[in-house]
Design a protein around this motif. Structure first.
Motif, PDB file in Angstrom:
ATOM      1  N   ALA A   1       0.591  -1.038  -0.012  1.00 31.87           N
ATOM      2  CA  ALA A   1      -0.390   0.519   0.097  1.00 31.87           C
ATOM      3  C   ALA A   1       0.646   1.124   0.080  1.00 31.87           C
ATOM      4  O   ALA A   1      -0.089   2.175  -0.732  1.00 31.87           O
ATOM      5  CB  ALA A   1      -0.932   0.502   1.089  1.00 31.87           C
ATOM      6  N   PRO A   2       1.972   1.442   1.238  1.00 29.31           N
ATOM      7  CA  PRO A   2       3.108   2.417   0.881  1.00 29.31           C
ATOM      8  C   PRO A   2       3.298   3.192  -0.499  1.00 29.31           C
ATOM      9  O   PRO A   2       3.195   4.199  -0.925  1.00 29.31           O
ATOM     10  CB  PRO A   2       3.627   2.938   1.869  1.00 29.31           C
TER      11      PRO A   2
ATOM     12  N   TYR B   1       1.544   3.123  -3.395  1.00 34.04           N
ATOM     13  CA  TYR B   1       0.238   4.165  -3.864  1.00 34.04           C
ATOM     14  C   TYR B   1       0.259   4.736  -3.254  1.00 34.04           C
ATOM     15  O   TYR B   1      -1.128   5.854  -3.736  1.00 34.04           O
ATOM     16  CB  TYR B   1      -0.426   2.950  -4.487  1.00 34.04           C
ATOM     17  N   LEU B   2       0.605   5.283  -2.143  1.00 33.60           N
ATOM     18  CA  LEU B   2      -0.259   6.696  -0.873  1.00 33.60           C
ATOM     19  C   LEU B   2       0.642   6.971  -1.073  1.00 33.60           C
ATOM     20  O   LEU B   2       2.117   7.605  -1.967  1.00 33.60           O
ATOM     21  CB  LEU B   2      -0.126   5.979   0.508  1.00 33.60           C
ATOM     22  N   LYS B   3       0.164   8.553  -1.021  1.00 34.53           N
ATOM     23  CA  LYS B   3       1.400  10.153  -0.788  1.00 34.53           C
ATOM     24  C   LYS B   3       1.951  10.043   0.690  1.00 34.53           C
ATOM     25  O   LYS B   3       1.190   8.902   1.650  1.00 34.53           O
ATOM     26  CB  LYS B   3       0.419  10.332  -1.538  1.00 34.53           C
TER      27      LYS B   3
ATOM     28  N   GLY C   1      -0.643   9.263   3.402  1.00 28.82           N
ATOM     29  CA  GLY C   1      -1.935   8.639   3.255  1.00 28.82           C
ATOM     30  C   GLY C   1      -0.801   7.566   4.226  1.00 28.82           C
ATOM     31  O   GLY C   1      -0.800   6.739   5.240  1.00 28.82           O
TER      32      GLY C   1
ATOM     33  N   TRP D   1     -10.926   9.022   7.828  1.00 31.81           N
ATOM     34  CA  TRP D   1     -11.073   8.009   6.063  1.00 31.81           C
ATOM     35  C   TRP D   1     -13.157   9.008   6.234  1.00 31.81           C
ATOM     36  O   TRP D   1     -13.605   9.578   5.164  1.00 31.81           O
ATOM     37  CB  TRP D   1     -11.849   6.865   6.415  1.00 31.81           C
TER      38      TRP D   1
END
Length: 335
Positions: free
Chosen positions: A23-24, A26-28, A31, A274
């Protein structure tokens, strides 16, 4: 059914591991920061889950240990010492203070112990706020550097995330081993029935103190990681409200469930963030979050991870009821 549940748990664990690893990428930055924050609270609530869920003690002072760990690292690094000295120092100090805090648990229980630990949290918070010569008071301590590991800087959010993830996995492995050792069985016996545990040879005094001390170590390590994550600390994050939120995370996830802190920290850390971005909910996310927690505690007092157990218990009760009805019909026919 047990085999199916085991396969499902294994699959969920593998998918979860892949998610936190991938996941990291694809996160800014925010995130990644939020995921790191979540991992830190998993560590902290793993310790609280040991104290509450496995040893059966009531504690509302966990944020104090979280703050002790954070301030220990910050003060030592400000004095010129390395993070790698501050981290074990934070763990050691929290272990000693946790032993001391455990003594009230030898004399008082239930709500009275909760109030005692709450008073401890308030006292530590007042020291953090008023002793400016040591903690900086409300001005706090800033410019807390992130560590360097084997010559590799962890200053960026993504490297620091993977470092915290590695620490989380190591501490989870240690806790898993502890809970499956004779110590873990003694903690569970202490929770279920202290008198019976003592009659079986469990040293109630020592295990009560250890439940607080080991839980405090986890909170201290989490606090040390938190200080380097935010790079600025002041007393507010370590107030009584933070202890209540950590307690809530343990209960919502499922006290006494090994994976409870993962779910509870997600509910307490990730879910509100969220909800802030959901259209139509952003302006009301805090009241809605509070209402959701109240409803959850009414319908699932044992936490989210108790759902499979509740389903299994209801299925067993239904099968037992059908078996009794079938037996009654056979008796009626025979008569």
């Amino acid at each position: 059914m047990k085999l199916l549940n085991h396969k499902f748990a294994t699959l969920a664990t593998v998918l979860g591991a892949l998610l936190v690893l991938v996941a990291p990428q694809y996160l800014k930055n925010y995130g990644i920061y939020l995921l790191t924050y979540w991992l830190i609270f998993i560590i902290a609530t793993m310790g609280l889950n040991l104290t509450i869920g496995y040893a059966g003690q009531k504690s509302l002072g966990h944020a104090a240990f979280f703050g002790i760990g954070a301030y220990t690292v910050a003060i030592l690094m400000k004095a010129g010492f390395s993070f790698w000295l501050g981290l074990p120092a934070a763990a050691l100090i929290c272990f000693v203070v946790g032993l001391i805090l455990g003594f009230p648990a030898l004399r008082v229980q239930a709500i009275y112990l909760a109030f005692a630990t709450l008073g401890f949290n308030t006292a530590i918070w007042l020291v953090m706020r008023n002793e400016e010569w040591l903690t900086g008071g409300t001005f706090g301590i800033n410019n807390i550097a992130r560590p360097v590991l084997f010559g590799y800087s962890l200053e960026g959010n993504r490297p620091y995330y993977y470092f915290v993830l590695a620490v989380t996995l190591i501490l989870a492995g240690l806790l898993w081993g502890l809970l499956r050792s004779p110590w873990g069985k003694a903690f569970k016996a202490l929770r279920d029935n202290p008198i019976r545990a003592e009659s079986l040879g469990v040293d109630i005094r020592n295990y009560t103190l250890l439940s607080f001390a080991i839980g405090a170590v986890y909170a201290g390590i989490a606090g040390a990681l938190f200080a380097s994550l935010v790079q600025f600390i002041e007393p507010a994050p370590f107030a009584v409200g933070a202890s209540i939120m950590m307690y809530l995370m343990v209960v919502v996830g499922g006290a006494g469930y090994f994976l409870g802190p993962i779910v509870g920290a997600a509910v307490g850390v990730v879910l509100p963030e969220w909800m802030r971005d959901v259209p139509g909910v952003a302006n009301w996310y805090l009241p809605l979050f509070g209402a959701a927690v109240v409803v959850l505690m009414v319908w699932l007092p044992d936490g989210l991870l108790s759902i499979p157990d509740r389903i299994r218990d209801r299925r067993a009760a239904r099968e037992a009821s059908l078996a009794r009805a079938a037996a009654a019909r056979k008796i009626g026919v025979a008569a």
